[in-house]
Design an enzyme around this catalytic site. Structure first.
Site, PDB file in Angstrom:
ATOM      1  N   HIS A   1       0.882  -1.182   0.000  1.00 53.26           N
ATOM      2  CA  HIS A   1       0.000   0.000   0.000  1.00 53.26           C
ATOM      3  C   HIS A   1       0.909   1.218   0.000  1.00 53.26           C
ATOM      4  O   HIS A   1       1.479   1.571   1.030  1.00 53.26           O
ATOM      5  CB  HIS A   1      -0.910   0.004   1.228  1.00 53.26           C
ATOM      6  CG  HIS A   1      -1.822  -1.180   1.285  1.00 53.26           C
ATOM      7  ND1 HIS A   1      -3.073  -1.178   0.693  1.00 53.26           N
ATOM      8  CD2 HIS A   1      -1.661  -2.408   1.834  1.00 53.26           C
ATOM      9  CE1 HIS A   1      -3.639  -2.376   0.898  1.00 53.26           C
ATOM     10  NE2 HIS A   1      -2.813  -3.123   1.575  1.00 53.26           N
TER      11      HIS A   1
ATOM     12  N   HIS B   1      -8.897 -10.156  -0.581  1.00 55.61           N
ATOM     13  CA  HIS B   1      -8.799 -10.206   0.889  1.00 55.61           C
ATOM     14  C   HIS B   1      -9.948 -11.098   1.345  1.00 55.61           C
ATOM     15  O   HIS B   1     -11.108 -10.782   1.084  1.00 55.61           O
ATOM     16  CB  HIS B   1      -8.949  -8.781   1.429  1.00 55.61           C
ATOM     17  CG  HIS B   1      -8.922  -8.684   2.917  1.00 55.61           C
ATOM     18  ND1 HIS B   1      -7.943  -8.000   3.591  1.00 55.61           N
ATOM     19  CD2 HIS B   1      -9.759  -9.167   3.873  1.00 55.61           C
ATOM     20  CE1 HIS B   1      -8.165  -8.080   4.890  1.00 55.61           C
ATOM     21  NE2 HIS B   1      -9.281  -8.774   5.089  1.00 55.61           N
TER      22      HIS B   1
ATOM     23  N   ASP C   1       2.215  -6.924   2.344  1.00 59.74           N
ATOM     24  CA  ASP C   1       1.129  -6.081   2.844  1.00 59.74           C
ATOM     25  C   ASP C   1       1.691  -4.939   3.694  1.00 59.74           C
ATOM     26  O   ASP C   1       1.274  -4.741   4.839  1.00 59.74           O
ATOM     27  CB  ASP C   1       0.102  -6.920   3.636  1.00 59.74           C
ATOM     28  CG  ASP C   1      -1.157  -6.107   3.954  1.00 59.74           C
ATOM     29  OD1 ASP C   1      -1.309  -4.996   3.419  1.00 59.74           O
ATOM     30  OD2 ASP C   1      -1.983  -6.591   4.754  1.00 59.74           O
TER      31      ASP C   1
HETATM   32  C1  NCD Z   1      -4.565  -2.721   4.675  1.00 58.45           C
HETATM   33  C2  NCD Z   1      -4.518  -1.195   4.604  1.00 58.45           C
HETATM   34  O1  NCD Z   1      -4.194  -0.563   5.622  1.00 58.45           O
HETATM   35  O2  NCD Z   1      -4.745  -0.645   3.530  1.00 58.45           O
HETATM   36  N1  NCD Z   1      -4.746  -3.100   6.043  1.00 58.45           N
HETATM   37  C3  NCD Z   1      -4.505  -4.281   6.632  1.00 58.45           C
HETATM   38  O3  NCD Z   1      -4.793  -4.395   7.835  1.00 58.45           O
HETATM   39  N2  NCD Z   1      -3.991  -5.293   5.991  1.00 58.45           N
HETATM   40  C4  NCD Z   1      -5.648  -3.257   3.801  1.00 58.45           C
HETATM   41  C5  NCD Z   1      -5.515  -4.738   3.484  1.00 58.45           C
HETATM   42  O4  NCD Z   1      -4.585  -5.138   2.786  1.00 58.45           O
HETATM   43  O5  NCD Z   1      -6.344  -5.504   3.939  1.00 58.45           O
HETATM   44 ZN    ZN Z   2      -6.195  -7.211   2.904  1.00 58.11          ZN
END
Ligand code: NCD
Ligand code: ZN
Length: 327
Positions: free
Chosen positions: A18, A136, A252
């Site tokens: 992200h 997800h 992630d």
């Molecule tokens: C991710 C995010 O913060 O965008 N958060 C997470 O807890 N993994 C979103 C995701 O990948 O599920």
């Molecule tokens: Zn996710």
């Protein structure tokens, strides 16, 4: 004292990052530079859900770093049509990302898991266009009772919906992101070759005890994420899955501003930059005697599933070393 060593690998591949946007993007982009390629999730605001959004986000990333080559994703929403997918594909998009509504941070798809079947005609188009369906898999609310499912049970509760999708779309490339339970690992191992799963560094190095106290309250918000970290048996089952070709690295990396991580209801998502995630994975590989799988896990299986050229050996070795010295 532990003996220090080093390992030389080809450029690693992140199947789940992200990068965020604006100032956050500028802050986190340098730590992703070490990857040969990065799959950048589009759960920004507004979500990257059409070809214009793709163009805008790509331009924003490249403006910050012209050398960076993001693999962008298109967010599946209740408004996605066959035409949306076709235009995105023409724009070079290979990955459609599904976050069930309310299951995780910025999941604004408008589609819950029990609803997913209604969107099978659109998903059929994803397959027809030879795109990847990366999802997800957590069920947040029990459709029978309308009650919230405890965090720790959400992944297992999602498996029947995943099973249905896998059976409905044989040969579609499907990814089960950030697998966190022994049950899901076993399930994925039994699926055909078109199905794969990604593994983070945190789900194999930490457990729920690092996040929650005995009373269930969050003691360390920095380790709060979706799916939540699980029990020791799950950690070991997920970590041992390195050795299986169906599993590859998707860190992630999901940073949030400090003020959103602190407080009563912390945002889900763990800051897991390459310079922390890669050594963590290596350490767990060592702990389990699986170091021989490390390069395949972090550098090779991801590009293979994505139909990309694997990183060339020589060039990437030198680049990895260059990058390594920076940190
Ligand atoms: C991710 C995010 O913060 O965008 N958060 C997470 O807890 N993994 C979103 C995701 O990948 O599920
Ligand atoms: Zn996710």
């Amino acid at each position: 004292m532990k003996k220090l060593g080093f390992i030389i690998i080809r450029k690693p591949f992140s199947a789940h990052t992200h990068l965020r946007q604006g100032k956050e993007l500028a802050d986190v982009l340098p730590s992703s530079n070490i990857y040969g390629a990065v799959v950048c999730m589009g759960n920004i605001q507004p979500p990257v859900s059409d070809f214009q959004g793709v163009r805008k986000y790509r331009a924003e990333i490249i403006r910050q770093n012209p050398q960076f080559l993001p693999i962008l994703t298109l967010m599946l929403t209740k408004d996605t049509t066959a035409e949306t997918l076709k235009r995105a594909r023409e724009e070079g998009i290979r990955v459609v990302k599904f976050m069930p509504d309310a299951a995780t941070t910025n999941a604004l798809s408008g589609i819950t898991l029990p609803d997913l079947e209604k969107f099978y005609p659109v998903i059929g188009e994803i397959k027809r266009l030879n795109m990847i369906f990366s999802g997800h898999w957590e069920l947040a609310v029990d459709p029978k009772t309308g009650k919230e499912i405890p965090y720790s049970e959400r992944e297992e509760a999602a498996l029947p919906y995943f099973d249905k999708l896998v059976k409905a779309f044989p040969n579609m490339n499907i990814i089960f992101e950030h697998v966190s339970t022994a049950a899901a690992v076993e399930f994925i191992k039994a699926t055909p070759a078109n199905v794969a799963a990604t593994i983070t560094a945190h789900h194999i190095s930490k457990t729920h005890k690092d996040v929650f106290g005995a009373d269930g309250k969050i003691i360390d918000p920095h380790y709060f994420c979706y799916p939540v970290l699980k029990k020791e048996g799950d950690r070991l089952a997920v970590a041992s899955a390195y050795a299986n070709p169906k599993f590859f690295f998707g860190p992630d990396d999901a940073p949030h501003p400090k003020e959103r991580k602190m407080g009563d209801k912390p945002a889900g998502g763990i800051f897991s930059p390459a310079f922390i995630a890669l050594p963590t994975v290596l350490e767990v590989c060592e702990e389990l005697g699986l170091v021989e799988h490390f390069e395949r896990f972090v550098s090779l299986r991801g590009p293979t599933f994505y139909d990309l050229q694997p990183p060339p050996e020589k060039e990437s070795r030198s680049r990895y070393c260059r990058q390594r010295r920076q940190y």
